[in-house]
Enzyme design. Structure first.
Site, PDB file in Angstrom:
ATOM      1  N   ARG A 116       5.966  63.562   3.785  1.00  0.00           N
ATOM      2  CA  ARG A 116       6.253  62.455   2.873  1.00  0.00           C
ATOM      3  C   ARG A 116       6.473  62.988   1.465  1.00  0.00           C
ATOM      4  NH1 ARG A 116       2.781  62.986  -1.588  1.00  0.00           N
ATOM      5  NH2 ARG A 116       0.597  62.757  -1.031  1.00  0.00           N
ATOM      6  N   ARG A 219       6.546  55.696  -1.274  1.00  0.00           N
ATOM      7  CA  ARG A 219       6.245  56.856  -0.436  1.00  0.00           C
ATOM      8  C   ARG A 219       7.270  56.864   0.697  1.00  0.00           C
ATOM      9  NH1 ARG A 219       0.734  58.801  -0.978  1.00  0.00           N
ATOM     10  NH2 ARG A 219       0.566  59.197  -3.218  1.00  0.00           N
ATOM     11  N   CYS A 261      -1.022  60.512  -9.570  1.00  0.00           N
ATOM     12  CA  CYS A 261      -2.046  61.549  -9.520  1.00  0.00           C
ATOM     13  C   CYS A 261      -1.414  62.906  -9.811  1.00  0.00           C
ATOM     14  CB  CYS A 261      -2.714  61.567  -8.145  1.00  0.00           C
ATOM     15  SG  CYS A 261      -4.009  62.823  -7.998  1.00  0.00           S
ATOM     16  N   THR A 263      -2.011  65.711  -8.761  1.00  0.00           N
ATOM     17  CA  THR A 263      -1.876  66.572  -7.583  1.00  0.00           C
ATOM     18  C   THR A 263      -0.531  66.389  -6.897  1.00  0.00           C
ATOM     19  OG1 THR A 263      -2.859  64.963  -6.060  1.00  0.00           O
ATOM     20  CG2 THR A 263      -4.360  66.477  -7.180  1.00  0.00           C
ATOM     21  N   ARG A 299      -8.024  67.949   6.126  1.00  0.00           N
ATOM     22  CA  ARG A 299      -8.593  66.602   6.042  1.00  0.00           C
ATOM     23  C   ARG A 299      -8.892  66.106   7.448  1.00  0.00           C
ATOM     24  NH1 ARG A 299      -4.396  63.493   1.885  1.00  0.00           N
ATOM     25  NH2 ARG A 299      -4.723  64.807   0.060  1.00  0.00           N
TER      26      ARG A 299
END
Length: 344
Positions: A116, A219, A261, A263, A299
Site C-alpha cells: 500500500r 490509502r 505520521c 514514519t 507485527r
C-alpha cells in the site's frame, strides 16, 4: 496573536522510549510551543498522541504540510533517526522488472502479499487538522477519481456511514477495512466525526482497495493471496498511475509524499507479507532481532499493536524515505528470503 499552549513542557515516565520523548528538549519546546501553522495547528496538537500514549514508538502527527517546516526542530531529527535519512527523496520508480525473485523457500511460507501507499491531497490540511467540511470535500474528490479506474480495478465505493455492522466486521476480519479502535490516532485528533467522510473502495475481485480518510486521506492497496510480490506491485503501480492523473497529491522534494505520521514519508509505501515462521516464531524477540538487522518490521497478523496467531507474522519494509518504490519492495524480498533460510 499567540496561540494557546501549555505552561510547561510535558514530562514522560522513565519507561517511555518514544522518539518524541527523546527529541522534545527544553530548547525545542521553548522555540516551538507558541507557534502555529496557517491552518491553526500547534505543537501541543502535534505531540498530543505521544504525550497521552507513552508507549508510542514515535509520538508525533503532522497537521498539514507546513507542520514539517514550522516544527522542523522537533520533526527533522525524529525523521532522520527513524528513516536513517532526512532526504532529499528520489523520483518515483515502479519498475516491476527490476524486482528480485521470491525464493521457493520464502514463497512456501508466504500466505498473502499486501502493498500500500498513502497519499494526501494538495491544498488540504492532513487528518489531524482537517475540518469536517474539508474532509467531506476530500471524500467527494477521491470517490469520483476511484469511479474512473481502468477495468482491472473497477469496483464500488461505500461510505462507512451507510455500511452495516455485519459488513464492517466481515471486511475487517478479511483485512480489507480499517478499524476505529486505534488509541494513538484518537489521541492525535485523527478520528473526529467518525465515521462520517470515511469509506472503502473495493474492486470486484477484492485484489485492489482504497481507504478514504483513515490516518491519511487515501490509502491505495493491492492485496493477493500467496507470494506473487511482483504481481501485487504491478497492480499497485497501475492504480497509483491512474489516480495520479486525476488527483494532485502533497509532495515535497525533500520528504517525498507527505503523510500524517512521519514514519510514512517518502514513498509512503508499506510492502508486507503474512508469513509463517514456525521455528523463528518460537522466540519472538529473536525473530524481531533478525528482522531489524534486515531492515524489516514485524507485527501481528492484524497490523500494528496486534499479536501473532499460529506463528504467522506480518513482515514489512521499514525504510520509506530516501529510497524508491522498487528499492523498498526489493529490500522486502531479500529480507523474507533470508528469514526463510533462518527458519529452516
Amino acid at each position: 496573536m499567540k496561540s494557546h499552549s501549555p505552561a510547561s513542557k510535558p514530562s514522560f515516565p522513565e519507561s517511555c522510549t518514544s522518539l518524541l520523548s527523546k527529541h522534545l528538549t527544553d530548547a525545542v519546546w521553548s522555540a516551538l510551543a507558541e507557534k502555529k501553522t496557517a491552518a491553526g495547528f500547534t505543537l501541543e496538537q502535534a505531540i498530543r498522541s505521544g504525550v497521552e500514549q507513552v508507549d508510542s514508538g514515535v509520538g508525533v502527527y503532522a497537521g498539514d504540510a507546513e507542520s514539517y517546516d514550522l516544527f522542523a526542530p522537533l520533526l527533522a531529527p525524529i525523521i532522520k533517526e527513524y528513516h536513517g535519512s532526512a532526504g532529499p527523496h528520489p523520483a518515483t520508480d515502479f519498475s516491476c522488472d527490476a524486482l528480485p525473485e521470491v525464493s521457493p523457500e520464502a514463497a512456501s511460507r508466504v500466505i498473502s502479499t499486501r502493498i500500500r501507499v498513502g497519499r494526501n491531497l494538495a491544498n488540504f490540511p492532513l487528518g489531524a487538522a482537517i475540518s469536517r467540511v474539508q474532509r467531506l470535500d476530500v471524500e467527494k474528490q477521491i470517490s469520483e477519481a476511484l469511479s474512473n479506474l481502468p477495468p482491472p480495478m473497477q469496483g464500488q465505493y461505500q461510505s462507512l456511514s451507510t455500511m452495516s455492522a455485519e459488513q464492517n466486521e466481515s471486511l475487517i476480519a478479511r483485512h480489507l477495512l480499517f478499524k476505529n479502535e486505534d488509541r494513538f490516532m484518537a489521541s492525535g485528533n485523527l478520528m473526529r466525526d467518525w465515521p462520517e467522510g470515511r469509506g472503502l473502495f473495493l474492486s470486484e475481485d477484492e485484489s485492489f482497495s482504497a481507504w478514504v480518510n483513515e490516518e491519511d486521506q487515501l490509502r491505495i492497496i493491492a492485496l493477493k493471496q500467496g507470494g506473487d510480490v511482483r504481481g501485487v506491485f504491478a497492480l499497485l503501480a497501475e492504480a497509483v498511475t491512474a489516480l495520479s492523473a486525476q488527483l494532485t497529491f502533497d509532495f515535497s522534494e525533500q520528504l517525498g509524499y507527505l503523510a500524517s505520521c512521519p514514519t510514512n514519508l517518502g514513498t509512503s509505501m508499506r510492502a508486507s507479507v503474512h508469513m509463517s515462521l514456525p521455528v523463528l516464531g518460537q522466540n519472538e524477540k529473536v525473530l524481531k532481532r533478525h528482522a531489524e538487522a534486515l531492515g524489516l518490521q514485524v507485527r501481528g497478523q492484524h497490523g500494528e499493536h496486534s499479536v501473532s496467531e499460529g506463528a504467522v507474522y506480518d513482515i514489512s519494509n521499514r525504510m520509506r524515505l530516501g529510497v524508491t518504490e522498487v528499492a523498498a519492495v526489493s529490500h522486502l524480498i531479500h529480507g523474507i528470503n533470508r528469514l526463510a533460510e533462518l527458519d529452516e
